[in-house]
Design a protein around this motif. Structure first.
Motif, PDB file in Angstrom:
ATOM      1  N   HIS A 103      36.293  26.435  39.625  1.00  0.00           N
ATOM      2  CA  HIS A 103      35.353  26.031  40.672  1.00  0.00           C
ATOM      3  C   HIS A 103      35.957  26.135  42.076  1.00  0.00           C
ATOM      4  CE1 HIS A 103      32.883  23.074  42.882  1.00  0.00           C
ATOM      5  NE2 HIS A 103      33.947  22.292  42.993  1.00  0.00           N
ATOM      6  N   LEU A 104      37.123  25.543  42.306  1.00  0.00           N
ATOM      7  CA  LEU A 104      37.815  25.700  43.583  1.00  0.00           C
ATOM      8  C   LEU A 104      39.162  26.385  43.422  1.00  0.00           C
ATOM      9  CD1 LEU A 104      37.144  22.322  45.464  1.00  0.00           C
ATOM     10  CD2 LEU A 104      36.096  24.538  45.871  1.00  0.00           C
ATOM     11  N   VAL A 105      39.827  26.157  42.291  1.00  0.00           N
ATOM     12  CA  VAL A 105      41.139  26.742  42.038  1.00  0.00           C
ATOM     13  C   VAL A 105      41.033  27.667  40.825  1.00  0.00           C
ATOM     14  CG1 VAL A 105      43.546  26.261  41.460  1.00  0.00           C
ATOM     15  CG2 VAL A 105      42.288  24.679  42.947  1.00  0.00           C
ATOM     16  N   GLN A 106      41.450  28.906  40.994  1.00  0.00           N
ATOM     17  CA  GLN A 106      41.387  29.864  39.897  1.00  0.00           C
ATOM     18  C   GLN A 106      42.251  29.422  38.712  1.00  0.00           C
ATOM     19  OE1 GLN A 106      39.444  33.439  40.236  1.00  0.00           O
ATOM     20  NE2 GLN A 106      38.619  31.404  40.651  1.00  0.00           N
ATOM     21  N   ILE A 107      41.826  29.767  37.496  1.00  0.00           N
ATOM     22  CA  ILE A 107      42.576  29.386  36.306  1.00  0.00           C
ATOM     23  C   ILE A 107      43.759  30.341  36.144  1.00  0.00           C
ATOM     24  CG2 ILE A 107      42.471  29.020  33.809  1.00  0.00           C
ATOM     25  CD1 ILE A 107      39.424  28.785  34.138  1.00  0.00           C
ATOM     26  N   PRO A 108      44.977  29.806  36.083  1.00  0.00           N
ATOM     27  CA  PRO A 108      46.118  30.698  35.836  1.00  0.00           C
ATOM     28  C   PRO A 108      45.942  31.458  34.519  1.00  0.00           C
ATOM     29  CG  PRO A 108      46.871  28.542  36.547  1.00  0.00           C
ATOM     30  CD  PRO A 108      45.395  28.420  36.302  1.00  0.00           C
ATOM     31  N   ARG A 109      46.418  32.674  34.489  1.00  0.00           N
ATOM     32  CA  ARG A 109      46.178  33.532  33.325  1.00  0.00           C
ATOM     33  C   ARG A 109      46.677  32.911  32.024  1.00  0.00           C
ATOM     34  NH1 ARG A 109      45.763  35.879  37.760  1.00  0.00           N
ATOM     35  NH2 ARG A 109      44.927  37.960  38.157  1.00  0.00           N
ATOM     36  N   ALA A 129      40.635  41.009  39.888  1.00  0.00           N
ATOM     37  CA  ALA A 129      41.806  40.747  39.056  1.00  0.00           C
ATOM     38  C   ALA A 129      41.575  39.535  38.162  1.00  0.00           C
ATOM     39  CB  ALA A 129      43.037  40.532  39.928  1.00  0.00           C
ATOM     40  N   ASN A 130      40.955  38.494  38.707  1.00  0.00           N
ATOM     41  CA  ASN A 130      40.671  37.322  37.899  1.00  0.00           C
ATOM     42  C   ASN A 130      39.551  37.590  36.900  1.00  0.00           C
ATOM     43  OD1 ASN A 130      42.193  34.634  38.632  1.00  0.00           O
ATOM     44  ND2 ASN A 130      41.959  35.780  40.548  1.00  0.00           N
ATOM     45  N   SER A 135      38.171  38.512  31.146  1.00  0.00           N
ATOM     46  CA  SER A 135      37.669  39.427  30.124  1.00  0.00           C
ATOM     47  C   SER A 135      38.710  39.662  29.030  1.00  0.00           C
ATOM     48  CB  SER A 135      37.265  40.756  30.756  1.00  0.00           C
ATOM     49  OG  SER A 135      36.774  41.647  29.777  1.00  0.00           O
ATOM     50  N   GLU A 136      39.955  39.846  29.434  1.00  0.00           N
ATOM     51  CA  GLU A 136      41.010  40.086  28.450  1.00  0.00           C
ATOM     52  C   GLU A 136      41.217  38.879  27.549  1.00  0.00           C
ATOM     53  OE1 GLU A 136      44.250  41.150  30.967  1.00  0.00           O
ATOM     54  OE2 GLU A 136      43.513  43.197  31.340  1.00  0.00           O
ATOM     55  N   ALA A 137      41.205  37.674  28.132  1.00  0.00           N
ATOM     56  CA  ALA A 137      41.382  36.460  27.331  1.00  0.00           C
ATOM     57  C   ALA A 137      40.181  36.234  26.417  1.00  0.00           C
ATOM     58  CB  ALA A 137      41.590  35.263  28.244  1.00  0.00           C
ATOM     59  N   ALA A 138      38.988  36.510  26.917  1.00  0.00           N
ATOM     60  CA  ALA A 138      37.786  36.349  26.090  1.00  0.00           C
ATOM     61  C   ALA A 138      37.794  37.334  24.934  1.00  0.00           C
ATOM     62  CB  ALA A 138      36.546  36.534  26.956  1.00  0.00           C
ATOM     63  N   ALA A 139      38.258  38.566  25.187  1.00  0.00           N
ATOM     64  CA  ALA A 139      38.328  39.570  24.124  1.00  0.00           C
ATOM     65  C   ALA A 139      39.254  39.111  23.000  1.00  0.00           C
ATOM     66  CB  ALA A 139      38.793  40.901  24.697  1.00  0.00           C
ATOM     67  N   GLU A 140      40.364  38.490  23.370  1.00  0.00           N
ATOM     68  CA  GLU A 140      41.294  37.980  22.357  1.00  0.00           C
ATOM     69  C   GLU A 140      40.634  36.912  21.483  1.00  0.00           C
ATOM     70  OE1 GLU A 140      44.496  38.750  21.523  1.00  0.00           O
ATOM     71  OE2 GLU A 140      44.313  40.501  22.828  1.00  0.00           O
ATOM     72  N   LEU A 141      39.704  36.163  22.061  1.00  0.00           N
ATOM     73  CA  LEU A 141      39.007  35.114  21.322  1.00  0.00           C
ATOM     74  C   LEU A 141      37.757  35.638  20.628  1.00  0.00           C
ATOM     75  CD1 LEU A 141      39.244  32.266  23.995  1.00  0.00           C
ATOM     76  CD2 LEU A 141      40.474  32.350  21.823  1.00  0.00           C
ATOM     77  N   GLY A 142      37.390  36.881  20.905  1.00  0.00           N
ATOM     78  CA  GLY A 142      36.203  37.459  20.282  1.00  0.00           C
ATOM     79  C   GLY A 142      34.900  36.935  20.850  1.00  0.00           C
ATOM     80  N   VAL A 143      34.904  36.587  22.155  1.00  0.00           N
ATOM     81  CA  VAL A 143      33.698  36.051  22.789  1.00  0.00           C
ATOM     82  C   VAL A 143      33.408  36.835  24.062  1.00  0.00           C
ATOM     83  CG1 VAL A 143      34.113  33.741  21.861  1.00  0.00           C
ATOM     84  CG2 VAL A 143      34.957  34.327  24.157  1.00  0.00           C
ATOM     85  N   ALA A 175      30.659  44.284  41.486  1.00  0.00           N
ATOM     86  CA  ALA A 175      29.793  44.217  40.315  1.00  0.00           C
ATOM     87  C   ALA A 175      29.893  45.481  39.475  1.00  0.00           C
ATOM     88  CB  ALA A 175      28.352  43.973  40.753  1.00  0.00           C
ATOM     89  N   SER A 176      29.974  46.625  40.154  1.00  0.00           N
ATOM     90  CA  SER A 176      30.082  47.893  39.428  1.00  0.00           C
ATOM     91  C   SER A 176      31.322  47.917  38.552  1.00  0.00           C
ATOM     92  CB  SER A 176      30.113  49.046  40.433  1.00  0.00           C
ATOM     93  OG  SER A 176      30.256  50.284  39.768  1.00  0.00           O
ATOM     94  N   ALA A 177      32.429  47.403  39.076  1.00  0.00           N
ATOM     95  CA  ALA A 177      33.660  47.368  38.289  1.00  0.00           C
ATOM     96  C   ALA A 177      33.608  46.288  37.212  1.00  0.00           C
ATOM     97  CB  ALA A 177      34.855  47.136  39.210  1.00  0.00           C
ATOM     98  N   ALA A 178      33.080  45.116  37.550  1.00  0.00           N
ATOM     99  CA  ALA A 178      33.034  44.014  36.583  1.00  0.00           C
ATOM    100  C   ALA A 178      32.114  44.336  35.407  1.00  0.00           C
ATOM    101  CB  ALA A 178      32.579  42.738  37.284  1.00  0.00           C
ATOM    102  N   GLU A 179      31.095  45.115  35.672  1.00  0.00           N
ATOM    103  CA  GLU A 179      30.164  45.478  34.584  1.00  0.00           C
ATOM    104  C   GLU A 179      30.832  46.333  33.516  1.00  0.00           C
ATOM    105  OE1 GLU A 179      26.378  45.358  37.657  1.00  0.00           O
ATOM    106  OE2 GLU A 179      27.185  47.282  36.982  1.00  0.00           O
TER     107      GLU A 179
END
Length: 386
Positions: A103-109, A129-130, A135-143, A175-179
């Motif tokens: 919300h205010l502070v980005q989550i460390p990787r 980058a965030n 996306s990479e962390a979600a992929a590891e969790l399968g979500v 958005a183009s890249a995030a998509e």
């Protein structure tokens, strides 16, 4: 700032806080929290948001990430917006559900796998980058994780230390890249602050960041994202929820309204939310010129402090200003008209705070609403039981 409001709306809190200090149950530099009032405020906000079709994520930094109060709020507003990973863990451990992380502070990787496993409704990202890390962390969790795009605020509207976000003129490229990232979905936009109270009148109004967020939502909708949520944090309260709904927000993030301490509450003591905390200190010593010095530790640079009540005599003394860059070992009061102040006297104040950045004790009291107050626990400023 809020002392008149507390004395008008919740005088029993002042009496209870005074009695706790006089008995030695609480030390100076303690915030005394009325858990009944906090829960009542949460219930009011939840009902009004439901009436207006808004969703709420509650914020707890202002009352010290306190687990007892978190549970009281979560009974009515189940999901939270956490400002940083430490706060997120405290909220999660207390049983609240993850609404908006980052919300205010980005989550460390390194923290993303743990926190995405909680299945938050949204993760706010400030840049590509965030977004890629989520996306990479979600992929590891399968979500597939919903993300909110934090927008770069309009020049002059962002607080120092809170810079960042995607500029509106770069949102299409972002958005183009995030998509192309396989395990996130752009689900919303946010900016901060989106609403502020006028310093003179206390009345709330949208900031230029609100219009920025609306434009960003239009752009993302045109790209085929639907629906696009819009969270409009800052000054979320009973007075501003209708404004959020009218202007097109989908989410609010109540914080100070849970304790009845938005700037509007200082001007208008009859706002629906009841004031829910006071700050208790003690006269440490008196200067040669007669000015009493209070123990510090809980004073905040944007507090708007005006006066302190000394309950033993009923004196109300002005609180003298202090530079924000100095440590608040003590805080001086104006000298009383006669020698009516003694070392050890209780002092009660009520002002705007962010308890999590203090070194204060937090005392939680229940039963004030039924006339049977009871101290249930003492905590540090980050919510850890003492």
């Amino acid at each position: 700032m809020f002392l008149d409001t507390v004395l008008t709306r919740n005088p029993a809190l002042v009496d209870t806080a005074t009695a706790l200090h006089r008995s030695g149950a609480i030390p100076p530099d303690t915030y005394v929290m009325d858990a009944d009032a906090v829960e009542g405020n949460a219930a009011l906000l939840a009902a009004e948001a439901e009436r207006l079709g808004l969703s709420l994520w509650f914020v707890v930094k202002q009352f010290g990430r306190n687990p007892a109060l978190i549970r009281a709020v979560a009974r009515h507003i189940p999901r939270f917006a956490a400002i940083d990973p430490s706060e997120a863990r405290t909220l999660h451990a207390a049983g609240a559900q993850a609404g908006n992380l980052g919300h205010l502070v980005q989550i460390p990787r390194r923290d993303l796998p743990e926190m995405l496993a909680w299945r938050p409704e949204a993760v706010t990202v400030f840049d590509l980058a965030n977004a890629r890390a989520v996306s990479e962390a979600a992929a590891e969790l399968g979500v597939v994780q919903d993300v909110f795009v934090r927008l770069e605020g309009v020049s002059g509207s962002v607080y120092p230390g809170q810079e960042g976000g995607v500029p509106l003129d770069a949102l299409d490229e972002f958005a183009s890249a995030a998509e192309q990232l396989p395990s996130i979905r752009i689900a919303g936009v946010t900016a901060f602050p989106c609403v502020l109270c006028d310093p003179a009148t206390g009345l709330p109004a949208p900031t230029p960041n609100f219009e920025l967020a609306l434009k960003a939502r239009e752009l993302l909708t045109a790209r085929g994202h639907h629906p696009v949520a819009l969270s409009a944090p800052s000054a979320t309260s009973m007075a501003t929820l209708p404004l959020l709904a009218e202007l097109g927000a989908t989410h609010g993030e109540p914080g100070h309204s849970l304790t009845g301490t938005t700037p509007l509450h200082a001007i208008d003591p009859h706002q629906p939310e009841r004031p829910a905390y006071v700050y208790v200190s003690e006269v440490a010593h008196t200067l040669a010129d007669g000015r009493p010095a209070l123990y510090g530790g809980g004073f905040y640079s944007r507090a708007g402090i005006r006066t302190a009540l000394l309950p033993r005599t009923g004196l109300r003394l002005p609180v003298q200003g202090a530079p924000a860059e100095n440590i608040d070992y003590y805080r001086l009061l104006d000298a009383p008209p006669s020698g009516e102040v003694r070392a050890g006297d209780t002092a009660v104040l009520a002002f705007r705070t962010q308890i999590f950045v203090t070194r204060s004790t937090v005392a939680v009291v229940v039963g004030l609403s039924t006339g049977k107050p009871r101290l249930t626990g003492l905590y540090d400023a980050r919510g850890r039981a003492l």
